[in-house]
Design a protein around this motif. Structure first.
Motif, short mmCIF file in Angstrom:
data_model
loop_
_atom_site.label_atom_id
_atom_site.label_comp_id
_atom_site.label_asym_id
_atom_site.label_seq_id
_atom_site.Cartn_x
_atom_site.Cartn_y
_atom_site.Cartn_z
N PRO A 132 0.78 -1.25 0.00
CA PRO A 132 0.00 0.00 0.00
C PRO A 132 0.81 1.29 0.00
O PRO A 132 0.30 2.32 -0.42
CB PRO A 132 -0.86 -0.12 1.27
CG PRO A 132 -0.22 -1.17 2.10
CD PRO A 132 0.45 -2.12 1.15
N LYS A 133 2.07 1.26 0.43
CA LYS A 133 2.88 2.47 0.39
C LYS A 133 3.36 2.80 -1.02
O LYS A 133 3.77 3.93 -1.29
CB LYS A 133 4.08 2.33 1.32
CG LYS A 133 3.71 2.32 2.80
CD LYS A 133 4.95 2.25 3.69
CE LYS A 133 4.55 2.26 5.16
NZ LYS A 133 5.73 2.18 6.05
N GLY A 146 11.32 -8.36 -0.10
CA GLY A 146 9.86 -8.29 -0.17
C GLY A 146 9.32 -7.65 1.08
O GLY A 146 9.94 -7.73 2.15
N THR A 147 8.19 -6.99 0.97
CA THR A 147 7.57 -6.36 2.13
C THR A 147 6.79 -7.41 2.91
O THR A 147 5.91 -8.09 2.36
CB THR A 147 6.62 -5.24 1.68
OG1 THR A 147 7.36 -4.27 0.94
CG2 THR A 147 5.97 -4.56 2.88
N VAL A 148 7.12 -7.54 4.18
CA VAL A 148 6.47 -8.54 5.03
C VAL A 148 4.96 -8.30 5.05
O VAL A 148 4.50 -7.17 5.23
CB VAL A 148 7.04 -8.48 6.46
CG1 VAL A 148 6.28 -9.46 7.36
CG2 VAL A 148 8.52 -8.81 6.45
N GLY A 149 4.21 -9.36 4.85
CA GLY A 149 2.76 -9.24 4.83
C GLY A 149 2.19 -9.13 3.44
O GLY A 149 0.98 -9.25 3.25
N TYR A 150 3.05 -8.90 2.43
CA TYR A 150 2.59 -8.76 1.05
C TYR A 150 3.37 -9.66 0.08
O TYR A 150 2.84 -10.04 -0.95
CB TYR A 150 2.70 -7.29 0.60
CG TYR A 150 1.84 -6.39 1.45
CD1 TYR A 150 0.50 -6.20 1.15
CD2 TYR A 150 2.35 -5.78 2.59
CE1 TYR A 150 -0.31 -5.41 1.95
CE2 TYR A 150 1.56 -4.98 3.40
CZ TYR A 150 0.23 -4.81 3.07
OH TYR A 150 -0.56 -4.04 3.87
N GLN A 202 8.96 -15.77 -2.59
CA GLN A 202 9.99 -14.73 -2.54
C GLN A 202 10.97 -14.95 -1.39
O GLN A 202 12.07 -14.39 -1.40
CB GLN A 202 9.34 -13.34 -2.42
CG GLN A 202 8.67 -12.88 -3.69
CD GLN A 202 8.10 -11.47 -3.60
OE1 GLN A 202 6.90 -11.31 -3.41
NE2 GLN A 202 8.94 -10.48 -3.71
N TYR A 203 10.57 -15.74 -0.41
CA TYR A 203 11.44 -16.04 0.72
C TYR A 203 12.22 -17.35 0.51
O TYR A 203 13.07 -17.70 1.31
CB TYR A 203 10.62 -16.16 2.00
CG TYR A 203 9.89 -14.89 2.38
CD1 TYR A 203 10.56 -13.85 3.00
CD2 TYR A 203 8.53 -14.75 2.10
CE1 TYR A 203 9.89 -12.69 3.34
CE2 TYR A 203 7.85 -13.59 2.45
CZ TYR A 203 8.53 -12.56 3.06
OH TYR A 203 7.87 -11.41 3.40
N GLU A 256 -3.27 -9.69 -0.95
CA GLU A 256 -2.94 -9.08 0.33
C GLU A 256 -3.34 -7.60 0.36
O GLU A 256 -3.78 -7.08 1.38
CB GLU A 256 -1.45 -9.23 0.62
CG GLU A 256 -1.01 -10.65 0.94
CD GLU A 256 -1.50 -11.11 2.32
OE1 GLU A 256 -2.28 -10.38 2.96
OE2 GLU A 256 -1.12 -12.22 2.73
N LEU A 257 -3.18 -6.92 -0.77
CA LEU A 257 -3.59 -5.51 -0.85
C LEU A 257 -5.09 -5.36 -0.65
O LEU A 257 -5.55 -4.48 0.10
CB LEU A 257 -3.19 -4.94 -2.21
CG LEU A 257 -1.79 -4.33 -2.33
CD1 LEU A 257 -1.45 -4.11 -3.80
CD2 LEU A 257 -1.72 -3.02 -1.58
N LEU A 258 -5.87 -6.19 -1.33
CA LEU A 258 -7.33 -6.13 -1.19
C LEU A 258 -7.74 -6.40 0.25
O LEU A 258 -8.65 -5.77 0.80
CB LEU A 258 -8.00 -7.14 -2.13
CG LEU A 258 -7.82 -6.90 -3.63
CD1 LEU A 258 -8.42 -8.04 -4.43
CD2 LEU A 258 -8.44 -5.58 -4.05
#
Length: 482
Positions: free
Chosen positions: A143-144, A175-179, A184-185, A201-203
């Protein structure tokens, strides 16, 4: 050198032509500044990347990707510069707030807005995935990195983006944690489905992650919850296999929501109107009423702007408290409502067309009456001791069909003596509601009654139309479930 050691200060002249104004963002590899092009008088976003960071070469990767892209939702890259210590990416400055800021300050988005934003995100991602000759993975959908610029989604920060055929050459994964998707990990291949996971995750973030049961579109799971769940499958083969497939589902859901709305509240296209508002005494509540009416029109789907035409300074005070900055049209957005403070007669803006407008004249009801607006609303106190004031306002609307009287926060003891035929229909009692940006059901019913009166819309609708619309709802629901 760590990122925090990139020291560039406000009012610094950069590269001989950019005056730095403020920091507008920070990331893993750089700091983004708002800068003014001194010669052109235009704003730019300048991303500064220290050559001492481990991944400084990513700056060139980002520049190479951006220079190939031409999309209204993606910033234009104007130039790439460097000196001894830093790289500089000169990009288009986009006015707007991040989805992160909006949700964290205003709360979860409405169902219709979530679907609209989701569709726009999918179209942006599909544009990247369809790039020729090499598809592009964004790999940092969060979201940022997504701005909402007057309801249009813009994508920024391509620091993690990469051409699909170069994925195997990535030395370090971020990667951004939570998204970020599970792969990716791990030491697994990345593909288009990696971005699809992040869309889910964004939705989920936009609707409020704590509420997993909200916003059902149908009883059998063909809804937003089911769409999010499929995006977020740990195994990629269970996710949507392309963004086009996900986009189709969101567009179907949008059609379904529109039809459901039409069944319950049939929207009729109307020409934009201007409404002048003024209080009959200090503290009558003209500003509270005006903001609430502008917000109601916005929620109803009619683009609207509230304009402060008094010297109270309330909107600028509100903006400063919330940390909101006016855009190039002088407009501040609060809780989805567009507000323009009073700037004075000497400040002129390019006026957007097709907007409904609510003008707040404070206590200057004579100026409101002389404004040549489509409707004039006088606001009086609604307590029993305000009766004389309210009846004085009623006298003013007797011979003026386009004038209305609103008794603010009215009590049952507020009874007006009206002698002119037809004037009673233009006198309304407004219930108490604490926050004009978040209307309760009583406030919505009140504004609906006023809206109907001003526009002259009929209260009923044909049964045949309703039967047709309900049949369409059923058809779209079945298609979603399939």
């Amino acid at each position: 050198m760590a990122l925090k050691e990139v020291k560039i200060f406000k009012d610094t002249t950069l590269l001989g032509k950019y005056r730095l104004c403020s920091i507008i963002g920070t990331g893993r590899t750089g700091v983004v500044y708002l800068a003014e092009h001194i010669s052109l008088g235009e704003y730019r976003a300048v991303k500064v990347i220290s050559k001492h960071t481990a991944d400084h070469r990513q700056a060139y990767q980002e520049a190479m990707i951006l220079k190939k892209l031409r999309h209204p939702g993606i910033p234009i890259i104007y130039d790439v510069e460097e000196d001894v210590t830093n790289y500089y990416l000169i990009e288009e400055y986009l006015e707007g707030k991040s989805l992160y800021h909006i949700v964290n300050t205003e709360g979860p988005l409405s169902m219709a807005m979530i679907v609209s934003v989701g569709i726009q995100i999918c179209r942006l991602v599909d544009y990247l995935h369809s790039a020729k000759p090499n598809p592009i993975l964004y790999l940092d959908l969060q979201p940022k990195n997504l701005l909402l610029c007057r309801d249009i989604v813009k994508m920024v920060d391509f620091g993690q983006a990469i051409f699909l055929n170069e994925v195997s050459s990535i030395e370090k994964r971020y990667g951004t944690v939570g998204y970020a998707a599970p792969e990716q990990y791990l030491d697994e291949d990345l593909d288009e489905r990696t971005d699809i996971y992040a869309v889910g995750e964004l939705l989920r973030f936009l609707r409020g992650r704590e509420d997993e049961k909200c916003f059902s579109g149908s009883k059998k799971g063909g809804d937003l919850t089911a769409i999010i769940k499929r995006c977020r499958e740990e195994k990629r083969e269970k996710r949507y296999q392309s963004v086009k497939e996900l986009l189709e589902q969101l567009e179907l859901l949008e059609h379904l929501l529109n039809l459901q709305t039409a069944c319950g509240r049939q929207k009729i296209t109307l020409p934009s109107l201007t409404i002048a508002v003024a209080g009959l005494s200090p503290g009558a509540g003209a500003t509270h009423f005006s903001i609430g009416f502008a917000q109601y029109l916005t929620i109803l789907g009619y683009p609207c702007i509230y304009e402060e035409r008094n010297s109270s300074g309330a909107i600028m005070e509100m903006a400063e408290y919330l940390g909101c900055q006016p855009d190039s049209a002088g407009i501040v957005r609060v809780c989805g409502c567009d507000l323009r403070p009073e700037y004075g007669d000497w400040v002129k803006f390019k006026e957007p067309e097709g907007l409904w407008r609510v003008y707040d004249y404070g206590q200057d009801w004579k100026s409101a009456g002389d404004s040549c607006c489509d409707a004039v609303v006088l606001v009086a106190g609604g307590k029993w001791w305000n009766i004389k004031e309210a009846e004085k306002g009623a006298d003013n609307i007797k011979e003026s069909p386009g004038w209305y009287l609103v008794c603010s926060q009215a009590t049952g003891r507020c009874r007006l003596r009206l002698s002119v035929k037809g004037a009673k229909k233009r006198c309304l009692k407004a219930p108490y509601f604490a926050d004009p940006f978040h209307l309760n059901s009583d406030a919505a019913d009140f504004y609906k009654a006023l809206f109907t009166s001003i526009t002259g819309l009929p209260k009923g609708r044909g049964r045949g139309v309703l039967r047709y619309l309900k049949g369409k709802v059923g058809a779209f629901t079945e298609k979603l479930q399939r």
